[in-house]
Design an enzyme around this catalytic site. Structure first.
Site, PDB file in Angstrom:
ATOM      1  N   ASP A  12      -3.492  11.646 -11.919  1.00  0.00           N
ATOM      2  CA  ASP A  12      -3.392  12.307 -13.212  1.00  0.00           C
ATOM      3  C   ASP A  12      -4.829  12.551 -13.682  1.00  0.00           C
ATOM      4  O   ASP A  12      -5.772  12.362 -12.925  1.00  0.00           O
ATOM      5  CB  ASP A  12      -2.555  11.484 -14.200  1.00  0.00           C
ATOM      6  CG  ASP A  12      -3.163  10.147 -14.579  1.00  0.00           C
ATOM      7  OD1 ASP A  12      -4.323   9.852 -14.178  1.00  0.00           O
ATOM      8  OD2 ASP A  12      -2.487   9.371 -15.279  1.00  0.00           O
ATOM      9  N   CYS A  69      -4.493   6.577 -11.166  1.00  0.00           N
ATOM     10  CA  CYS A  69      -4.338   6.864 -12.594  1.00  0.00           C
ATOM     11  C   CYS A  69      -5.298   5.935 -13.332  1.00  0.00           C
ATOM     12  O   CYS A  69      -6.200   5.366 -12.722  1.00  0.00           O
ATOM     13  CB  CYS A  69      -2.887   6.714 -13.052  1.00  0.00           C
ATOM     14  SG  CYS A  69      -2.204   5.042 -13.011  1.00  0.00           S
ATOM     15  N   THR A  71      -4.783   2.904 -14.808  1.00  0.00           N
ATOM     16  CA  THR A  71      -4.632   1.489 -14.434  1.00  0.00           C
ATOM     17  C   THR A  71      -4.217   1.293 -12.982  1.00  0.00           C
ATOM     18  O   THR A  71      -4.398   0.215 -12.428  1.00  0.00           O
ATOM     19  CB  THR A  71      -3.555   0.806 -15.304  1.00  0.00           C
ATOM     20  OG1 THR A  71      -2.290   1.423 -15.027  1.00  0.00           O
ATOM     21  CG2 THR A  71      -3.903   0.905 -16.788  1.00  0.00           C
ATOM     22  N   GLY A  72      -3.597   2.295 -12.392  1.00  0.00           N
ATOM     23  CA  GLY A  72      -3.035   2.189 -11.056  1.00  0.00           C
ATOM     24  C   GLY A  72      -1.585   1.742 -11.079  1.00  0.00           C
ATOM     25  O   GLY A  72      -0.860   1.923 -10.110  1.00  0.00           O
ATOM     26  N   GLY A  74       1.057   2.773 -13.102  1.00  0.00           N
ATOM     27  CA  GLY A  74       2.040   3.848 -13.216  1.00  0.00           C
ATOM     28  C   GLY A  74       2.259   4.574 -11.910  1.00  0.00           C
ATOM     29  O   GLY A  74       3.407   4.815 -11.508  1.00  0.00           O
ATOM     30  N   HIS A 102       0.946  -7.227   6.250  1.00  0.00           N
ATOM     31  CA  HIS A 102       2.218  -7.905   5.997  1.00  0.00           C
ATOM     32  C   HIS A 102       3.307  -6.994   5.435  1.00  0.00           C
ATOM     33  O   HIS A 102       4.494  -7.231   5.679  1.00  0.00           O
ATOM     34  CB  HIS A 102       2.019  -9.074   5.044  1.00  0.00           C
ATOM     35  CG  HIS A 102       1.181 -10.156   5.625  1.00  0.00           C
ATOM     36  ND1 HIS A 102       0.928 -11.328   4.947  1.00  0.00           N
ATOM     37  CD2 HIS A 102       0.520 -10.275   6.811  1.00  0.00           C
ATOM     38  CE1 HIS A 102       0.162 -12.111   5.688  1.00  0.00           C
ATOM     39  NE2 HIS A 102      -0.104 -11.483   6.823  1.00  0.00           N
ATOM     40  N   ASN A 103       2.923  -5.995   4.649  1.00  0.00           N
ATOM     41  CA  ASN A 103       3.909  -5.153   3.977  1.00  0.00           C
ATOM     42  C   ASN A 103       4.016  -3.757   4.575  1.00  0.00           C
ATOM     43  O   ASN A 103       4.838  -2.961   4.130  1.00  0.00           O
ATOM     44  CB  ASN A 103       3.587  -5.025   2.484  1.00  0.00           C
ATOM     45  CG  ASN A 103       3.385  -6.362   1.817  1.00  0.00           C
ATOM     46  OD1 ASN A 103       2.304  -6.647   1.309  1.00  0.00           O
ATOM     47  ND2 ASN A 103       4.402  -7.205   1.842  1.00  0.00           N
ATOM     48  N   HIS A 137       7.263 -10.102   9.899  1.00  0.00           N
ATOM     49  CA  HIS A 137       7.133  -9.213   8.736  1.00  0.00           C
ATOM     50  C   HIS A 137       8.116  -8.050   8.816  1.00  0.00           C
ATOM     51  O   HIS A 137       8.492  -7.482   7.800  1.00  0.00           O
ATOM     52  CB  HIS A 137       5.703  -8.688   8.613  1.00  0.00           C
ATOM     53  CG  HIS A 137       4.682  -9.760   8.430  1.00  0.00           C
ATOM     54  ND1 HIS A 137       4.619 -10.541   7.291  1.00  0.00           N
ATOM     55  CD2 HIS A 137       3.706 -10.209   9.248  1.00  0.00           C
ATOM     56  CE1 HIS A 137       3.634 -11.416   7.417  1.00  0.00           C
ATOM     57  NE2 HIS A 137       3.069 -11.234   8.599  1.00  0.00           N
ATOM     58  N   ARG A 140      11.176  -8.532   6.695  1.00  0.00           N
ATOM     59  CA  ARG A 140      10.982  -8.240   5.260  1.00  0.00           C
ATOM     60  C   ARG A 140      10.978  -6.729   4.999  1.00  0.00           C
ATOM     61  O   ARG A 140      11.501  -6.271   3.983  1.00  0.00           O
ATOM     62  CB  ARG A 140       9.683  -8.868   4.746  1.00  0.00           C
ATOM     63  CG  ARG A 140       9.793 -10.357   4.448  1.00  0.00           C
ATOM     64  CD  ARG A 140       9.304 -11.202   5.574  1.00  0.00           C
ATOM     65  NE  ARG A 140       9.458 -12.636   5.319  1.00  0.00           N
ATOM     66  CZ  ARG A 140       8.442 -13.471   5.260  1.00  0.00           C
ATOM     67  NH1 ARG A 140       7.205 -13.041   5.363  1.00  0.00           N
ATOM     68  NH2 ARG A 140       8.668 -14.759   5.097  1.00  0.00           N
TER      69      ARG A 140
END
Length: 169
Positions: A12, A69, A71-72, A74, A102-103, A137, A140
């Site tokens: 943004d 953005c 703050t990061g 949103g 891991h994700n 992982h 998950r």
């Protein structure tokens, strides 16, 4: 050896400066970068730009995505609404590495008002150069996919009840 990637980047108005710097930085390595963000300094809806990035990554039109953005938060929330997107807020170098390992995160998020550009640039490099560990992982990641599909999930059997948490695991 640098692997050339196709990267979508969206923002943004609060992320214009960092987006433009990252565009130039990534192109110096030969990456193809698709600008999904605004370049106009007036209010823009961050979900619109995060969605564009997320859809390009989810549809395998881009290897990874970057969203920015103020703050990061949103853009992270918005990107994660897209099926098969795993976006994380890169507030720390080690967290950035672990979100890939891991994700299997495929979108990285930043808050221009709360992060130094040098940290953002370094974390983009960490993100792009870290591989997913796989192994347990994967269970998950499958659970996350099941949640997206509205399926119930269960705790996996604990194979080693004596295993103690180690930072980053």
């Amino acid at each position: 050896m640098v692997i050339i990637m196709k990267i979508a980047i969206g923002n943004d108005r609060n992320g214009i400066d960092y987006k433009n710097k990252l565009l130039a930085h990534l192109k110096t390595f030969g990456h193809e970068v698709i600008n999904c963000g605004t370049d106009e300094n007036f209010p823009a809806d961050y979900p619109v730009h995060a969605e564009k990035v997320g859809r390009l990554v989810a549809n395998n039109e881009c290897d990874f995505g970057i969203v920015i953005c103020a703050t990061g938060e949103g853009v992270t929330i918005a990107a994660n609404k897209i099926k098969n997107i795993r976006a994380g807020l890169a507030y720390d170098d080690e967290v950035t590495k672990l979100m890939r390992m891991h994700n299997n995160a495929n979108v990285i998020a930043f808050g221009q008002d709360f992060m130094k550009y040098e940290d953002v640039e370094r974390r983009v490099e960490i993100f792009l150069n870290t591989d997913f560990d796989g192994g347990y992982h994967c269970t998950r990641i499958q659970q996350l996919k099941d949640l997206e599909d509205g399926k119930p999930i269960k705790q996996t059997p604990i194979l080693n009840p004596e295993h103690k948490h180690i930072k980053g695991q």
